[in-house]
Design a protein around this motif. Structure first.
Motif, mmCIF file in Angstrom:
data_model
loop_
_atom_site.group_PDB
_atom_site.id
_atom_site.type_symbol
_atom_site.label_atom_id
_atom_site.label_comp_id
_atom_site.label_asym_id
_atom_site.label_seq_id
_atom_site.Cartn_x
_atom_site.Cartn_y
_atom_site.Cartn_z
ATOM 1 N N THR A 4 0.824 -1.208 0.000
ATOM 2 C CA THR A 4 0.000 0.000 0.000
ATOM 3 C C THR A 4 0.854 1.252 0.000
ATOM 4 O OG1 THR A 4 -0.100 -0.046 2.418
ATOM 5 C CG2 THR A 4 -1.881 -1.149 1.232
ATOM 6 N N GLU A 117 -10.017 -11.686 4.222
ATOM 7 C CA GLU A 117 -11.052 -10.843 3.609
ATOM 8 C C GLU A 117 -11.077 -9.465 4.259
ATOM 9 O OE1 GLU A 117 -14.381 -14.228 2.327
ATOM 10 O OE2 GLU A 117 -14.438 -13.319 4.327
ATOM 11 N N ARG A 120 -8.076 -7.478 3.004
ATOM 12 C CA ARG A 120 -8.294 -7.062 1.613
ATOM 13 C C ARG A 120 -9.274 -5.906 1.552
ATOM 14 N NH1 ARG A 120 -12.064 -7.461 -1.817
ATOM 15 N NH2 ARG A 120 -13.295 -8.834 -0.471
ATOM 16 N N ALA A 121 -10.334 -5.958 2.379
ATOM 17 C CA ALA A 121 -11.328 -4.890 2.389
ATOM 18 C C ALA A 121 -10.714 -3.572 2.847
ATOM 19 C CB ALA A 121 -12.492 -5.271 3.303
ATOM 20 N N ARG A 123 -7.595 -2.630 2.521
ATOM 21 C CA ARG A 123 -6.760 -2.123 1.422
ATOM 22 C C ARG A 123 -7.626 -1.545 0.315
ATOM 23 N NH1 ARG A 123 -4.279 -7.631 2.087
ATOM 24 N NH2 ARG A 123 -2.592 -7.369 3.618
ATOM 25 N N THR A 124 -8.725 -2.223 -0.002
ATOM 26 C CA THR A 124 -9.612 -1.763 -1.077
ATOM 27 C C THR A 124 -10.197 -0.394 -0.765
ATOM 28 O OG1 THR A 124 -10.204 -4.029 -1.704
ATOM 29 C CG2 THR A 124 -11.724 -2.287 -2.354
ATOM 30 N N GLU A 127 -7.785 2.424 -0.953
ATOM 31 C CA GLU A 127 -7.499 2.820 -2.337
ATOM 32 C C GLU A 127 -8.613 3.677 -2.928
ATOM 33 O OE1 GLU A 127 -7.009 -0.916 -4.256
ATOM 34 O OE2 GLU A 127 -5.041 -1.318 -3.356
ATOM 35 N N LYS A 129 -11.976 2.752 -3.087
ATOM 36 C CA LYS A 129 -13.057 1.968 -3.661
ATOM 37 C C LYS A 129 -14.053 1.573 -2.577
ATOM 38 C CE LYS A 129 -9.653 0.035 -6.864
ATOM 39 N NZ LYS A 129 -8.951 -1.191 -7.302
ATOM 40 N N GLU A 131 -16.520 -1.163 -0.651
ATOM 41 C CA GLU A 131 -16.476 -2.588 -0.322
ATOM 42 C C GLU A 131 -17.774 -2.943 0.397
ATOM 43 O OE1 GLU A 131 -14.631 -6.418 -0.281
ATOM 44 O OE2 GLU A 131 -14.089 -4.554 -1.305
ATOM 45 N N GLY A 170 -15.057 0.011 -9.838
ATOM 46 C CA GLY A 170 -14.274 0.253 -8.636
ATOM 47 C C GLY A 170 -12.981 1.005 -8.854
ATOM 48 N N THR A 172 -10.338 4.066 -9.156
ATOM 49 C CA THR A 172 -10.152 5.363 -8.518
ATOM 50 C C THR A 172 -10.100 6.450 -9.593
ATOM 51 O OG1 THR A 172 -7.741 5.251 -8.611
ATOM 52 C CG2 THR A 172 -8.816 4.285 -6.680
#
Length: 217
Positions: A4, A117, A120-121, A123-124, A127, A129, A131, A170, A172
């Motif tokens: 990241t 999970e 990952r959420a 990080r998403t 960024e 996006k 989730e 999703g 950016t």
């Protein structure tokens, strides 16, 4: 592990149960690119800690005594727009989902998700996006289908439709700018116009609108 950047994603955990906070911290401490910077047992404390710690992400329980997670989210998103909130709850009831989204959460997830999970959420959302739990996304789609008088995408320019498709995937603003070979500032203007024309409040609603109208593929 996902990269990241040079700095880890700074996370604040908010839950009125110490066992839940301890469990979440244990999960997240396994990831070098995620750093738990604090814990709060209630909404009022959470808002205060966001002001003092400036976390990137807040994992927010919604049902808490005193200032609940929805009100805390509303205050955080208003006062500290650089901090994103992920609702982490045991419930998927309409009376929590829609107010939470209106308050400004960038994610709506269930507490039974696995540690990978959850990471990952985080990080998403970091960024830029959205989730959403699949059932939450379905509820949103059903809500849009129940609304009357949806504005047709004919209101949008060809370029705005292109941008809306990419928002639904999703991407950016930076990723959309690179894909369409335009500036991020221009993308921001397009997104603002899309939200205004379609009477939507955020990118999550725009993504669901696009999927409903067959633009998410």
């Amino acid at each position: 592990m996902a990269d990241t950047g040079n700095q880890p994603v700074r996370v604040l955990i908010v839950d009125d149960h110490s066992v839940v906070r301890q469990g979440l911290r244990s999960f997240l401490d396994l990831h070098q690119d995620i750093q738990v910077v604090g814990e709060a047992s209630g909404g009022e404390e959470a808002v205060d800690l966001v002001g003092r710690l400036s976390p990137d992400i807040v994992l927010m329980d919604l049902v808490m005594p005193g200032v609940d997670g929805i009100e805390a989210t509303r205050q955080i998103c208003t006062r500290y727009p650089g901090t994103k909130v992920i609702a982490l709850t045991s419930f998927l009831a309409d009376e929590q989902l829609f107010p939470a989204l209106e308050a400004g959460v960038s994610g709506y997830l269930m507490k039974d998700l696995t540690p990978p999970e959850l990471a990952r959420a985080i990080r998403t959302v970091h960024e830029g996006k959205a989730e959403l739990h699949p059932d939450a996304a379905k509820k949103l789609m059903d809500e849009f289908q129940d609304r009357g008088g949806d504005v047709s995408t004919q209101e949008l320019t060809h370029r705005e439709v292109e941008v809306l498709r990419l928002v639904a995937k999703g991407l950016t603003n930076r990723e959309i700018a690179e894909k369409l070979v335009i500036s991020q500032k221009t993308v921001k203007v397009h997104v603002s116009n899309i939200l205004s024309k379609l009477n939507l409040s955020d990118r999550t609603q725009a993504a669901i609108y696009a999927i409903k109208h067959g633009l998410g593929g």
